[in-house]
Design an enzyme around this catalytic site. Structure first.
Site: not given
Lengths: 467, 485
Positions: A145, A231, A233, A272
């Site tokens: 990302y 992470d 998410i 998300k």
């Protein structure tokens, strides 16, 4: 004397990368079905807009919660005053239950080990502040990302050293790549404090395999001062098999005989899964008491609004709702991904096989005129300006191979997605024809192509200066 | 294993400011459940006007329920939905003496976040900001912890009402030079916490002249700007900066305001803070940094609609100030009744109280003892001046807006009782040995004993718990109170 600080004037917030530039182009000329049908379609934003109706209907059925009421009584005063960085207990409980549910209840989380932060952006930066001193490094598998260049490095002074992953094995992390990254860091005189992975991956849209996870845990086991940040998410966006395996599950399976539970930390967010990025709800989960204590104090710099904590404590506390939401949301994501994959196929474009996320990792290597990042940039500009789609070029995600793009599918209506796929198909068909006729006609067509591409590049150069 | 920041102490959270808070948490006052508990007077919260906000909420259920515009329009985080309303509100609070432009505003999760961002943007690690003392204890964490920036205190004294002077500014600057610290600016809180006073135009001119001379920044934390309840009216540094046209030498580019809704509207839980600056580059950098602590769009939506209701905001500002004024008068007269004076103030949620005459000696140890006694024996958690880096011992910050009127009256009664017993000791010239005092203490109510022992036991590592004369004096007071019971 220099007016602003080094941090304020330097470039390491990474916001001049193409990831953000494409965004800006979209803002200037955004697609609208009625007002601007030829505008740019935003496909570079990983948002989940598919399940608002479910949230809205819950809100309609539970008007008291948004109205600051509990059991018919107003708790406005209590909430307005609540700024305790330990977080609203009822919200933390509901959040950890939700996190467990997403993981099929194969792991449970202790609310006392959760730190609430204003989004995962804040959580990731906070973890960096807690785990690394200025100049120390974390290893990150590529592609990753683009926001991490800002979130992890900018104000913390930490460094990122990439773990190079390639398409030869579907971009999975290998032991060789891990070791190479570690060596690279050592050559640069950087002390490595750990590894940060995103699982499910952004931008790949794939879940990490058990063997990858075990590899990572083995890796940090050896080095006693290294941490592993996962992470997660996108954990709620896994829509097909193989299912999601959290690093916490791996630790549980291994009975944490290695005692590394103290060095593994999970980051989560509702941006998300629930599609609520605006609410700024993120969390750090860690079994390490010192990390939790320090991160809790640091969360003062980015607390979650008590108004939002209360609303979500009620929503996530409604187990019937969450169970239904998770299932329905995943169903819709799966459908959308299929739509995009088949749309791309019709254009002769393939993507990495994925089972999660809000995007596909698309293979456009065959559309490059050379296997270079310059060619990738040219192709990207064509797609933004000529085709009218803002997608994210792999180079902005630090991918080592040119030609890959991240294309989002959950932030628009079905009609818009269909239109985008049609535009792409037309473009591919035209380019193929143009290429063929250029070969057929000789130099003239080639010249015009070159001139046109040159014009695009110089326009971009001017815009760069204006920025 | 962890970073230095995570393992060290410079988050400042072991100071007395936070300790008193902890003691209160263990034994909080409640009218029915715990009438002898500690009354919290160390928390600068505004609880006086919730009824006004609640009635607005009742009148606007569609906004509150997010039904009016639908959820999808406000959950995506790249929507800017309340800047126009916020700058108008800011302007209104300043009596419309300044106009603010929405594009110069940066929203942050509270003033805590805004202040830290200002440091990250204006100073490199090791550089410094000058802060007039006394100042809000939280700054030691907010400004220094993760940024590596230093604070150089500029000591203000009661001799001139704790006002900022050109000479004290220069003195602080020289001190920084001697310590090899590069000063990047001055950071003031206006109206002041903990003093509760608004800066005069003269002080503001001094600041600006100083910033011009040294080519440095001014940050004005105006978080209490809406709590000004008496004359002189509030003058923002922006107002002065706009008025002066001569010799401004680009300093307008180096003047920045921090604001928040936490004190004026009494909503600290909602985390609504902001930075305002004419400096485009700063606004750009601060906007990017605000990603680390954005305001919840759910809250932005509520606030935008609330502030859009101009009739409501006008009425709110006026009524809120009226109530604050009344409360402050109540505290002031209650203290006066006990022979205690405070600094004349026209703003804030607290008074800066002069208890120098109650100290056994003009030292910070004596101040600590007095504070402990007031905490344990009187049952009031107030903030000692030393936690605010005040240079003179004996001053305390006492809050008045975070409790009911009855609780405030009770607090004043307790204070008076305590003072009366102290005065009687002094008048009778009674003395006793340390052992006699200790025996007297043993007869006190067990919670008091426990409280004092706990504190002595828990915090004996924080400075030396003083022995000798000052302790004898303290126990003397307790012994007499016990006899009177």
């Amino acid at each position: 004397m220099r007016l602003l600080s080094t941090k304020a004037t330097c470039n390491s917030h990474g916001q001049d990368s193409s990831y953000f530039l494409g965004w800006q182009e979209y803002e200037k000329n955004p697609y609208d079905e009625i007002h601007n049908p030829k505008g740019i379609i935003q496909m570079g934003l990983a948002e989940n807009q598919l399940s608002f109706d479910l949230l809205e209907s819950w809100l309609a059925k539970n008007p008291d919660v948004a109205g600051f009421k509990r059991d018919g009584k107003s708790i406005f005063r209590e909430l307005a005053l609540f700024q305790d960085y330990h977080g609203l207990p009822s919200f933390k409980k509901a959040l950890v239950d939700f996190m467990a549910e997403i993981r099929g209840n194969k792991v449970t989380f202790d609310p006392d080990h959760i730190v609430l932060t204003a989004g995962a952006t804040s959580a990731n930066e906070t973890l960096m502040f807690c785990l690394a001193d200025q100049g120390e490094a974390f290893l990150l598998p590529t592609p990753y990302y683009p926001g991490f260049d800002r979130d992890l490095k900018w104000r913390t002074g930490a460094e990122i050293v990439p773990i190079q992953c390639t398409s030869s094995n579907n971009f999975q992390i290998t032991e060789t790549a891990l070791k190479q990254a570690y060596e690279e860091a050592r050559k640069r005189n950087l002390r490595v404090k750990g590894v940060l992975v995103t699982n499910p991956s952004n931008p790949l849209g794939t879940t990490m395999s058990r063997s990858e996870l075990n590899l990572l845990v083995d890796f940090i086991k050896e080095k006693t001062d290294m941490h592993l940040i996962s992470d997660e998410i996108y954990s709620g966006t896994v829509f097909s098999s193989p299912g999601f395996v959290s690093v916490m599950e791996i630790l549980k399976e291994r009975n944490d005989t290695d005692g590394i539970g103290n060095r593994v930390h999970v980051v989560y967010s509702l941006s998300k899964d629930l599609g609520l990025p605006g609410f700024r709800v993120g969390a750090i989960y860690s079994e390490n008491d010192t990390v939790v204590a320090a991160a809790t104090k640091m969360s003062s710099f980015g607390l979650v609004s008590s108004q939002t904590q209360y609303l979500l404590s009620a929503m996530l506390g409604d187990k019937k709702f969450t169970r239904n939401y998770i299932v329905e949301n995943q169903k819709r994501l799966k459908r959308r991904q299929r739509m995009m994959v088949s749309g791309l196929q019709k254009a002769g474009i393939s993507c990495l096989e994925s089972n999660a996320g809000l995007f596909c990792w698309v293979d456009m290597r065959h559309l490059l005129h050379s296997n270079t990042f310059e060619a990738e940039m040219e192709l990207w500009k064509k797609i933004v300006y000529q085709v009218g789609l803002n997608i994210s070029p792999g180079s902005s995600c630090h991918c080592t191979e040119p030609g890959w793009f991240r294309v989002c599918f959950a932030n628009m209506s079905e009609e818009t997605l269909t239109l985008a796929m049609k535009r792409l198909k037309n473009f591919v068909v035209e380019s193929t024809c143009t290429q063929r006729s250029a070969l057929f006609n000789g130099t003239s067509k080639r010249k015009s192509l070159t001139k046109w591409v040159f014009r695009l590049s110089s326009r971009d150069h001017r815009e760069q200066e204006e920025r | 294993m962890l970073s230095r920041k995570a393992s060290e102490d410079s988050h400042g959270q072991d100071s007395y400011y936070f300790l008193g808070w902890q003691e209160y948490e263990k034994n909080p006052y409640h009218l029915i459940r715990n009438p002898t508990g500690i009354i919290q007077m160390g928390l600068a919260e505004n609880q006086l006007s919730f009824d006004l906000l609640k009635s607005w909420l009742r009148r606007n259920p569609d906004i509150v329920g997010m039904k009016k515009d639908g959820l999808s329009s406000l959950v995506l985080d790249h929507e800017v939905i309340s800047y126009g309303e916020l700058v108008e509100f800011m302007s209104k609070i300043r009596g419309n003496g300044v106009k603010f432009a929405p594009e110069k505003l940066v929203l942050t999760a509270g003033a805590t976040h805004a202040n830290e961002i200002m440091m990250f943007c204006l100073a490199d690690p090791g550089e410094a900001f000058i802060l007039p003392t006394p100042y809000y204890p939280g700054f030691d964490r907010d400004l220094k912890w993760r940024t590596g920036v230093e604070i150089v205190p500029m000591h203000c004294s009661s001799s001139n009402g704790f006002r900022i002077t050109s000479s004290s500014l220069e003195e602080a600057y020289q001190k920084a030079q001697k310590l090899n610290l590069k000063v990047k600016g001055v950071f003031v809180t206006n109206p002041s916490n903990p003093l509760g006073i608004t800066m005069t135009k003269t002080e503001l001119y001094h600041l600006i002249d100083f910033a011009i001379e040294k080519n440095i920044h001014i940050i004005s934390d105006e978080i209490y700007s809406g709590t000004v309840f008496n004359s002189p009216k509030f003058v923002s540094i922006m107002e002065v900066a706009n008025e002066r046209t001569s010799n401004m030498n680009n300093v307008r580019n180096r003047i920045h305001i921090v604001y928040s809704l936490s004190k004026d509207l009494g909503v600290p839980g909602f985390r609504v803070g902001m930075i305002y600056s004419n400096n485009e580059m700063l606004v750009g950098a601060a906007t990017k940094m605000s990603s680390f602590g954005l305001v919840s769009s759910q809250t932005q939506y509520l606030v935008a609609n609330l502030l859009k209701d101009k009739k409501f905001t006008s009425k709110y500002i006026e009524e809120n100030q009226r109530r604050l004024k009344r409360r402050k008068e109540m505290l002031k007269s209650g203290l006066r009744n006990a022979g205690i004076r405070c600094l004349k103030s026209n703003a804030g949620l607290f008074c800066w109280v002069d208890m120098r005459h109650l100290l056994s000696s003009a030292t910070f140890e004596a101040e600590k003892e007095l504070w402990m006694m007031i905490l344990c024996h009187v049952g009031l958690n107030i903030s000692p001046g030393s936690s605010c880096h005040c240079y003179e011992p004996g001053w305390f910050r006492v809050c008045f807006a975070n409790m009911s009127e009855d609780t405030l009256k009770l607090a004043m009664r307790r204070m008076k009782a305590f003072i009366d017993s102290t005065v009687s000791v002094v008048n009778q010239g009674k003395g006793c040995t340390y052992e006699q005092s200790v025996n007297a203490i043993r007869e006190l109510r067990s919670w008091q004993m426990h409280g004092i022992r706990q504190i002595i036991g828990d915090h004996s590592d924080i400075g030396d718990w003083p022995r000798g004369e000052s302790v004898t004096h303290a126990f003397r007071v307790l012994a007499v109170s016990n006899e009177e019971r």
